[in-house]
Scaffold this motif. Structure first.
Motif, PDB file in Angstrom:
ATOM      1  N   UNK A 166      18.343  38.220  34.466  1.00 20.67           N
ATOM      2  CA  UNK A 166      18.871  38.778  35.715  1.00 20.67           C
ATOM      3  C   UNK A 166      20.339  38.403  35.890  1.00 20.67           C
ATOM      4  N   UNK A 167      20.663  37.136  35.598  1.00 20.94           N
ATOM      5  CA  UNK A 167      22.059  36.684  35.687  1.00 20.94           C
ATOM      6  C   UNK A 167      22.935  37.377  34.641  1.00 20.94           C
ATOM      7  N   UNK A 168      22.363  37.624  33.447  1.00 26.21           N
ATOM      8  CA  UNK A 168      23.122  38.303  32.393  1.00 26.21           C
ATOM      9  C   UNK A 168      23.479  39.722  32.800  1.00 26.21           C
ATOM     10  N   UNK A 169      22.526  40.435  33.404  1.00 23.66           N
ATOM     11  CA  UNK A 169      22.800  41.799  33.873  1.00 23.66           C
ATOM     12  C   UNK A 169      23.752  41.802  35.066  1.00 23.66           C
ATOM     13  N   UNK A 170      23.734  40.721  35.837  1.00 19.57           N
ATOM     14  CA  UNK A 170      24.524  40.653  37.058  1.00 19.57           C
ATOM     15  C   UNK A 170      25.964  40.217  36.802  1.00 19.57           C
ATOM     16  N   UNK A 171      26.147  39.215  35.920  1.00 19.76           N
ATOM     17  CA  UNK A 171      27.472  38.636  35.708  1.00 19.76           C
ATOM     18  C   UNK A 171      28.046  38.859  34.307  1.00 19.76           C
ATOM     19  N   UNK A 172      27.232  39.394  33.405  1.00 17.96           N
ATOM     20  CA  UNK A 172      27.717  39.648  32.053  1.00 17.96           C
ATOM     21  C   UNK A 172      26.939  38.866  31.014  1.00 17.96           C
ATOM     22  N   UNK A 173      26.533  39.568  29.965  1.00 16.87           N
ATOM     23  CA  UNK A 173      25.704  38.937  28.918  1.00 16.87           C
ATOM     24  C   UNK A 173      26.500  37.891  28.147  1.00 16.87           C
ATOM     25  N   UNK A 174      27.758  38.175  27.878  1.00 20.55           N
ATOM     26  CA  UNK A 174      28.588  37.233  27.130  1.00 20.55           C
ATOM     27  C   UNK A 174      28.859  35.968  27.946  1.00 20.55           C
ATOM     28  N   UNK A 175      29.093  36.114  29.234  1.00 21.38           N
ATOM     29  CA  UNK A 175      29.378  34.941  30.069  1.00 21.38           C
ATOM     30  C   UNK A 175      28.193  33.986  30.097  1.00 21.38           C
ATOM     31  N   UNK A 176      26.991  34.531  30.282  1.00 21.00           N
ATOM     32  CA  UNK A 176      25.790  33.698  30.308  1.00 21.00           C
ATOM     33  C   UNK A 176      25.501  33.146  28.912  1.00 21.00           C
ATOM     34  N   UNK A 177      25.663  33.986  27.894  1.00 18.99           N
ATOM     35  CA  UNK A 177      25.398  33.558  26.523  1.00 18.99           C
ATOM     36  C   UNK A 177      26.360  32.484  26.047  1.00 18.99           C
ATOM     37  N   UNK A 178      27.659  32.656  26.364  1.00 10.79           N
ATOM     38  CA  UNK A 178      28.653  31.666  25.952  1.00 10.79           C
ATOM     39  C   UNK A 178      28.403  30.324  26.637  1.00 10.79           C
ATOM     40  N   UNK A 179      27.963  30.378  27.895  1.00  5.03           N
ATOM     41  CA  UNK A 179      27.575  29.152  28.593  1.00  5.03           C
ATOM     42  C   UNK A 179      26.412  28.489  27.871  1.00  5.03           C
ATOM     43  N   UNK A 180      25.470  29.316  27.404  1.00  8.47           N
ATOM     44  CA  UNK A 180      24.321  28.799  26.668  1.00  8.47           C
ATOM     45  C   UNK A 180      24.727  28.103  25.382  1.00  8.47           C
ATOM     46  N   UNK A 181      25.659  28.697  24.634  1.00  8.23           N
ATOM     47  CA  UNK A 181      26.107  28.080  23.379  1.00  8.23           C
ATOM     48  C   UNK A 181      26.759  26.722  23.661  1.00  8.23           C
ATOM     49  N   UNK A 182      27.553  26.650  24.720  1.00  9.74           N
ATOM     50  CA  UNK A 182      28.205  25.386  25.092  1.00  9.74           C
ATOM     51  C   UNK A 182      27.167  24.317  25.417  1.00  9.74           C
ATOM     52  N   UNK A 183      26.158  24.702  26.179  1.00  8.22           N
ATOM     53  CA  UNK A 183      25.071  23.766  26.508  1.00  8.22           C
ATOM     54  C   UNK A 183      24.342  23.341  25.235  1.00  8.22           C
ATOM     55  N   UNK A 184      24.179  24.276  24.297  1.00  2.00           N
ATOM     56  CA  UNK A 184      23.520  23.961  23.033  1.00  2.00           C
ATOM     57  C   UNK A 184      24.286  22.936  22.213  1.00  2.00           C
ATOM     58  N   UNK A 185      25.614  23.042  22.214  1.00  2.00           N
ATOM     59  CA  UNK A 185      26.435  22.059  21.484  1.00  2.00           C
ATOM     60  C   UNK A 185      26.186  20.662  22.043  1.00  2.00           C
ATOM     61  N   UNK A 186      26.179  20.549  23.376  1.00  2.00           N
ATOM     62  CA  UNK A 186      25.925  19.254  24.016  1.00  2.00           C
ATOM     63  C   UNK A 186      24.507  18.773  23.697  1.00  2.00           C
ATOM     64  N   UNK A 187      23.540  19.706  23.773  1.00  2.00           N
ATOM     65  CA  UNK A 187      22.141  19.346  23.536  1.00  2.00           C
ATOM     66  C   UNK A 187      21.894  18.811  22.143  1.00  2.00           C
ATOM     67  N   UNK A 188      22.347  19.534  21.131  1.00  2.00           N
ATOM     68  CA  UNK A 188      22.129  19.080  19.754  1.00  2.00           C
ATOM     69  C   UNK A 188      22.958  17.849  19.440  1.00  2.00           C
ATOM     70  N   UNK A 189      24.095  17.669  20.146  1.00  2.00           N
ATOM     71  CA  UNK A 189      24.858  16.435  20.002  1.00  2.00           C
ATOM     72  C   UNK A 189      24.072  15.240  20.508  1.00  2.00           C
TER      73      UNK A 189
END
Length: 432
Positions: free
Chosen positions: A68-91
């Motif tokens: 819902x947030x991806x359709x509302x604010x942009x798929x790339x914006x939500x996805x790029x936030x996800x990748x950033x969180x993933x970097x922290x998580x796997x770190x």
């Protein structure tokens, strides 16, 4: 917004690289490396199982809201936030056992963040790809994509097993997850290179979640396809595990033989991905689904018929069935993804794709639970006789799955665009 041919090629390369880099980390959950890491830390079996259940549970809870947030604010914006969180998580997963820290807590936090990452990226993934991949080459592209990250997963699993057989200290595990973290850093840049061709409208930002979900559910082509995939997964996804149970508990094969047959399934799946994409582009998804129904039914029904095969040829016979199962599953995956992009509505694509994912994963999960439930209820005899030989309760379930898969051919009408035929396979090859 459209792409010229060079930009289109670059976008598709970025998509493939993005998924292959993700497998460097996510593959450790599937191939058992994360389980071994937690065990080496001294985490109990019960807590380990709970931690490994975090990714699917997180996905189930966050997927639709994230879409819902991806359709509302942009798929790339939500996805790029996800990748950033993933970097922290796997770190966190990598640096958890550093002396003076709380290793188990840090790793669990890392697993949670990595799961959130997967949900945020996955929520808008198919809707992001939908306008990028040309219709006439979707089958071949998804075949190439799945084959690429499957090969990466296989090579890494072999490499990790080899390294851990030499040295299985915590430092080695930290090194594996340090590499995974670096892969996610690189993934941040490859994901950024994927263009977002369909930007959210101002209207989409003002529609509440429940109205969006209700509108998506009313799309008959989508819900029909979701129902079909749920039923298909329900009666097929648990088959490979049942085959392994028979091989280990009934036929008393060695661990090496069971693993060998499992790898034959994987090889068959890769063949299915490679050829399935080409067949989808040439003959449409209906032909592939129908053929795979027959392949799966034949393999599942033929498994109990091993009683007519001599002991010297049994492994080769079962290997052929495993290859057939793998090929069918590989081709189904390509047809399923190609069809999904065809039935996504013009609006609320991320929510629609996420709803499909929930249906698909629910069918897969229940396919594994149904045999356990049947066996626990003791509604089947442990052994039964056929043609003078003994078969097991597992064989009974496999036969039921096989017959239901064959009967499900009647549900092919739930898939709306199956009769479509694409351009000849020779067209569009230069775009890959």
């Amino acid at each position: 917004m459209t792409l010229n041919q060079n930009d289109e090629k670059a976008a598709m390369r970025s998509i493939i690289w993005t998924q292959c880099l993700a497998i460097v980390a996510l593959g450790t959950v599937v191939n058992g490396t994360l389980l071994l890491y937690l065990t080496a830390l001294g985490v109990s079996a019960a807590r380990t199982m709970i931690y490994l259940a975090i990714p699917p549970l997180t996905n189930a809870l966050l997927l639709l809201p994230a879409a819902y947030l991806a359709d509302k604010y942009g798929k790339k914006r939500i996805g790029q936030t996800g990748v950033t969180i993933g970097i922290v998580g796997w770190g966190f997963v990598s640096f958890g056992p550093i002396e003076g820290a709380l290793p188990e807590l840090l790793i669990v936090v890392g697993i949670v963040l990595a799961a959130v990452c997967s949900s945020l990226i996955g929520a808008g993934w198919f809707s992001l790809l939908s306008p990028i991949i040309p219709k006439e080459i979707r089958g071949r592209f998804f075949g190439r994509l799945r084959l690429s990250f499957s090969l990466v997963s296989l090579v890494l699993a072999i490499f990790y097993a080899w390294v851990l057989s030499i040295q299985s200290s915590l430092v080695v595990y930290q090194g594996i997850y340090a590499v995974a973290t670096i892969a996610f850093v690189i993934r941040w840049f490859t994901y950024r290179r994927i263009p977002e061709l369909e930007l959210p409208s101002d209207k989409a930002r003002n529609v509440p979640f429940h109205q969006v979900l209700l509108k998506v559910v009313r799309v008959e082509s989508l819900t029909g396809f979701c129902s079909y995939i749920f039923l298909l997964g329900l009666f097929t996804a648990g088959a490979v595990a049942l085959c392994a149970m028979i091989e280990k508990r009934v036929l008393e094969f060695s661990d090496t033989q069971v693993i060998l047959l499992s790898n034959v399934t994987l090889i068959g799946s890769m063949f299915g991905m490679f050829f399935g994409g080409r067949v989808v582009d040439r003959h449409g998804t209906r032909f592939v689904f129908a053929a795979c129904h027959i392949m799966l039914a034949l393999a599942l029904i033929a498994f109990p018929l091993r009683i007519f095969v001599g002991a010297s040829s049994l492994v080769f016979y079962l290997g052929a069935l495993h290859f057939l199962l793998g090929g069918a599953f590989g081709a189904i995956g390509i047809a399923m993804t190609t069809e999904l992009l065809g039935v996504l509505p013009k609006e609320n694509k991320s929510v629609a794709a996420s709803l499909f994912i929930i249906f698909q994963t629910s069918g897969v999960a229940l396919s594994g639970l149904i045999p356990a439930w049947i066996l626990k209820l003791n509604v089947l005899t442990d052994t039964w006789e056929f043609a003078g030989s003994h078969l097991s309760a597992f064989d009974s379930i496999l036969l039921g799955y096989g017959l239901m898969t064959l009967l499900l051919v009647a549900t092919l009408g739930l898939v709306p665009t199956m009769l479509r035929k694409s351009e000849p396979a020779s067209l569009g090859l230069n775009r890959l």
